[in-house]
Each structure stands twice: as C-alpha cells, then as structure tokens.
Design an enzyme around this catalytic site. Structure first.
Site, PDB file in Angstrom:
ATOM      1  N   GLY A  41       9.680  12.557   6.759  1.00 47.29           N
ATOM      2  CA  GLY A  41      10.960  12.319   6.107  1.00 47.29           C
ATOM      3  C   GLY A  41      11.982  13.415   6.342  1.00 47.29           C
ATOM      4  N   LYS A  52      14.487  26.225   6.752  1.00 50.78           N
ATOM      5  CA  LYS A  52      13.841  27.506   6.458  1.00 50.78           C
ATOM      6  C   LYS A  52      13.494  28.251   7.740  1.00 50.78           C
ATOM      7  CE  LYS A  52      14.548  26.207   2.458  1.00 50.78           C
ATOM      8  NZ  LYS A  52      15.296  25.025   2.900  1.00 50.78           N
ATOM      9  N   GLY A 184      29.900  24.249  -1.944  1.00 52.10           N
ATOM     10  CA  GLY A 184      29.243  25.529  -2.196  1.00 52.10           C
ATOM     11  C   GLY A 184      27.984  25.392  -3.019  1.00 52.10           C
ATOM     12  N   GLU A 206      34.778  25.233  -1.970  1.00 51.74           N
ATOM     13  CA  GLU A 206      34.096  24.675  -3.143  1.00 51.74           C
ATOM     14  C   GLU A 206      35.127  24.212  -4.165  1.00 51.74           C
ATOM     15  OE1 GLU A 206      32.120  23.210  -6.024  1.00 51.74           O
ATOM     16  OE2 GLU A 206      30.991  23.793  -4.233  1.00 51.74           O
ATOM     17  N   VAL A 271      28.168  17.986   0.464  1.00 51.40           N
ATOM     18  CA  VAL A 271      28.634  17.698  -0.893  1.00 51.40           C
ATOM     19  C   VAL A 271      27.613  16.888  -1.688  1.00 51.40           C
ATOM     20  CG1 VAL A 271      31.078  17.863  -0.307  1.00 51.40           C
ATOM     21  CG2 VAL A 271      29.892  15.662  -0.038  1.00 51.40           C
ATOM     22  N   HIS A 444      -0.444  45.681  -8.411  1.00 53.13           N
ATOM     23  CA  HIS A 444       0.558  46.706  -8.100  1.00 53.13           C
ATOM     24  C   HIS A 444       0.325  47.220  -6.682  1.00 53.13           C
ATOM     25  CE1 HIS A 444       3.209  50.171  -8.678  1.00 53.13           C
ATOM     26  NE2 HIS A 444       2.253  50.912  -8.128  1.00 53.13           N
TER      27      HIS A 444
END
Length: 465
Positions: A41, A52, A184, A206, A271, A444
């Site tokens: 898809g 990404k 935006g 925007e 948009v 940590h």
C-alpha cells in the site's frame, strides 16, 4: 476464467489488508486478497518507508556537509559531499522492493491467494476483478474493505507539471533548486526539511497561524527553531491561490492580505489525505458513512452484514499501525474468536527534525475532559546520551491524573524520540502510574532515562534537574 469462492476476501494489500489476510491465513481461514498495485500500500511503496529512507539520507548528507571545512564539533573533517539523488532514490527503491517481496512471501506462507487487479463490488458477497488476463469473479462469505487513502488534490493546483504530490516527491531524481511546500502538517514538513538538508531552497506555506497545528506549541517550538537553522522560510496565515501565468511560481495570499509570487521549480502539495471511496463499487452496496469515511463499530463492522472496513477508509487517525491492529482484530473475529477494539491509545510520530511523539492525552486534552492533572517534563539538555549525540533540543513530558497518578498521556520532542513511542504506548496500554515508570530501572546512558525523570519530576523529586 473460473470463479473463486472463499471464506474471507480482503480488498487492498496495504498494511491493514495484508496483516488481516496473513493472520486469517494463520488461523486456517480460506483467504483471498486483491491488490491493483504492489503489496504494501501507500505506507510501504510511496509513504512511510520511502519517506523515512529519504529523510535518513538527508540527515547523513547534512551531517557530512557540516564536517566539511572543520565545522564539526566532533573533530571530524571531510571533503565537501556530493549528492547523486538518482542513486539515493534507487537505494530507496531497493528497500521498498525487498519489503514488497517480503509481504508477498508472508502472504504465500499463510496460504493466502493473491489476485492482482482492481476489485469492484457486484453485491455484498461478490466482486469482479479486472486482471491482465480477464475478469475474475470472487465470491466470499466475508469481505474486508481496506482501500486506503490518497493525497488531497487542490482544484486550483491539480497534480501535474511543477505541482507534485508526496508520491511524486519521493520519485524525484533531480533536486529542485526552489521547492514550495503547500501545507505545514507532518507530511509537508518531513519532506520539506529533508529537501532543505539536501540543498533545496524551501518555502512552506501554511494557512493556519502556526505549523503542525495538531500538536501543542511547546512540542513544535524546537521544530520551528530547526526550520530557521535550515534556512526554510515559513509563511503562516498564508493561502495558496494557484500557479502563476508562466507556471514558474506559486501565487499566494499572504497573512496581511496582499498577493505574492513564490518562485518554484516544484510545488509540493501536502494538505492532507482522503479515503479511496471511488472505483471499488461502493454504490452497489450503499454502506453508511461517517462524514467522508465508512462508518464502523468497535469490531470494524460496516452497516452491511459480513462486510468489514479497516484503515484509512474508516477515518482518523490515518496511521498504518492503526490499520494493522484493526486488520489483526478482524481476522481473529472472522476466525470465530471474541475480539473488540479496546485500545487505550495509538501513538503518533512526526519524523521532522527533531522528531515528535504523542501517545494518549496532551495536557490541554486532559483538562478539557475535566481532569485535574500532574505534569512532569524533563529536558534532553540534562540527558547525557542526548549530549553525546548532539541532540540536546527537546524534552519528555508525562501527563497523569492528580488523584491516583494514572498516566493519561506522554509526549516527546527530540532527536530519535520515535524509538521511545513503543515504551510510551506500552505504559498507557498497561495502565501505568507515575510510580510504575519512576520505579522501573531505565538503562544508562539512554534517552529513555528522560521518561523516568519526567515521571519523577511529576512526583516532585526528579534526580537530574
């Protein structure tokens, strides 16, 4: 062509559809899935995954650029980098191809029959699919509609020529010198920031008073700051009007009402997205709507018996992981198991720089429900791991009930905080209290320690601030 009969027919092989089909196949349900394009898809092919990949390439390019000319505080110096966008896009396409093959393999492993073509309802139990070899008739006891969504096209800025959608932007092999982004929101800013890092001169238009209006201003402030550092021009309260007569600029109405022309090689319109409601025979089955979406109940059942709907076609939030969860649930129901939608939250991630994560209620949303709340916020400027990654911008914020400390929402903005979204969702889903998070040992040095410190802050005794 011989007709096909099955127990479950899934229309659309996006994240929701293919997960539904795979899980149904695993449960022994005779399943057929129909897809006109490649499996995966929008998300896999022209959305989440490829964007990404481009964002990561842009981050690497920018980092290397800063190392040229001894700019890097890390003491690393390199020659000025060069970009071959066509090669970058080819790398992205390779990832998409591998994942396409993976989805196809998983469907086959689950013994799901794949039919390639465009499905259209004849009635609530029958569809016809136009394939390369002719018309295939499929009859099913149960049907799942998972047709997804598509970019919204503005009537005065139709896609074509210099006007592109997010799909087109992810296929560019030549970097636009001047890119104007209309919208935006998260899609526009994710791609706009990536192209700015690669070297485009980017302007964002925007209509609202600020960028990312779906997030509170405290979360978006670090993103606004970063846009300035990248040289991105942001025009808020501005409305796109159309192309200039020569087609080389976007005409806008600025916040003051005056008309301006923004020179552009490409105009990226982001948009929003709309459900795909045409082309699959909705008029033949007349399902109830909820606005522009299909109306469903807490089991994803539509108004017609035996017809389910999942994913973007059913409304907000239009997120792949929501569709996946719905698909898995519906498969279980079709197989005879008792399931219902009882999710406490659906985490959302904005892959800007820095990233934004939200899970559950924001402080304003919690107050709007009449809640008395405690808020704990911990800055990454006080987190050792964030310092070592040059990622001190941002914070983690925990919102909890004041009376019993039940966690209602968790938000974060910062470098790489998308990877904290799982912990945030898990805490809310399992009904964690502030004491549960504060009392859990966090490794940590990690950014996840900021989560623990935010809970400690809400309890009144943060340790590192």
């Amino acid at each position: 062509m011989k007709d096909i009969s099955c127990k479950l027919l899934v229309i659309g092989a996006g994240p929701g559809g293919y997960v539904c089909a795979i899980r149904a196949g695993q449960l022994g349900v005779d399943t057929v899935i129909v897809e006109a394009e490649k499996p995966g898809g929008t998300c896999l092919n022209v959305g989440c995954i490829p964007s990404k990949a481009l964002i990561h390439a842009a981050e690497v390019f920018e980092k290397v650029s800063h190392m040229a000319g001894a700019k890097s505080p890390l003491g690393i110096t390199v020659e000025a980098p060069k970009l071959d966008l066509a090669k970058t896009i080819a790398w992205k396409n390779g990832i998409v191809g591998r994942l396409n093959s993976g989805v196809t393999g998983l469907l086959k492993k689950a013994k799901v029959k794949i039919v390639h073509g465009r499905a259209k309802f004849r009635d609530g139990k029958t569809v016809e699919v136009e394939t390369e070899t002719g018309t295939q008739i499929i009859r099913a006891e149960t049907v799942v509609i998972a047709t997804g969504s598509a970019p919204v096209e503005l009537p005065f800025l139709p896609f074509g020529g210099p006007v592109i959608s997010s799909t087109d932007a992810l296929a560019l092999t030549k970097l636009p010198e001047k890119l104007v982004v209309v919208g935006g929101g998260y899609i526009g800013l994710e791609l706009g920031m990536a192209f700015a890092k690669l070297g485009s001169k980017v302007t964002v238009v925007e209509a609202e008073a600020r960028i990312l209006p779906q997030y509170d201003s405290e979360l978006t402030r670090p993103v606004s700051k970063r846009l300035g550092e990248l040289g991105v021009t942001v025009l808020t309260g501005a409305k796109a009007k159309g192309l200039s007569s020569k087609g080389d600029a976007l005409v806008i109405e600025a916040s003051g009402g005056e008309e301006q022309k923004l020179p552009a090689d490409k105009i990226l319109v982001t948009v929003g997205r709309k459900p795909v409601m045409d082309g699959w025979g909705l008029e033949e089955i007349d399902l109830d709507r909820a606005g522009k979406f299909l109306r469903i109940d807490d089991q994803c059942r539509t108004s017609m018996r035996g017809v389910y709907a999942i994913g973007d076609v059913t409304g907000e939030p239009m997120l792949a992981h929501r569709a996946m969860a719905q698909g898995e649930m519906v498969a279980e129901i079709v197989a005879g198991n008792k399931r219902t939608w009882d999710k406490r939250c659906i985490p959302a991630v904005c892959f800007t720089d820095p990233e934004i994560v939200t899970a559950g209620l924001s402080p304003d949303e919690a107050r709007a429900q009449g809640r008395e709340i405690k808020i704990g916020q911990f800055p990454f400027a006080a987190n050792g791991r964030a310092m070592t990654m040059l990622g001190e911008e941002g914070f983690v914020r925990v919102v909890a009930r004041a009376d019993n400390h039940l966690v209602l929402g968790i938000q974060a903005v910062g470098h790489g905080v998308s990877e904290l979204s799982t912990a945030f969702g898990l805490a809310i889903e399992m009904g964690a209290r502030l004491e549960d998070i504060a009392g859990t040992i966090h490794a940590h040095p990690t950014q996840g320690e900021g989560f623990q410190e935010a809970a400690l802050k809400a309890l009144g005794h943060a340790l590192h601030i």
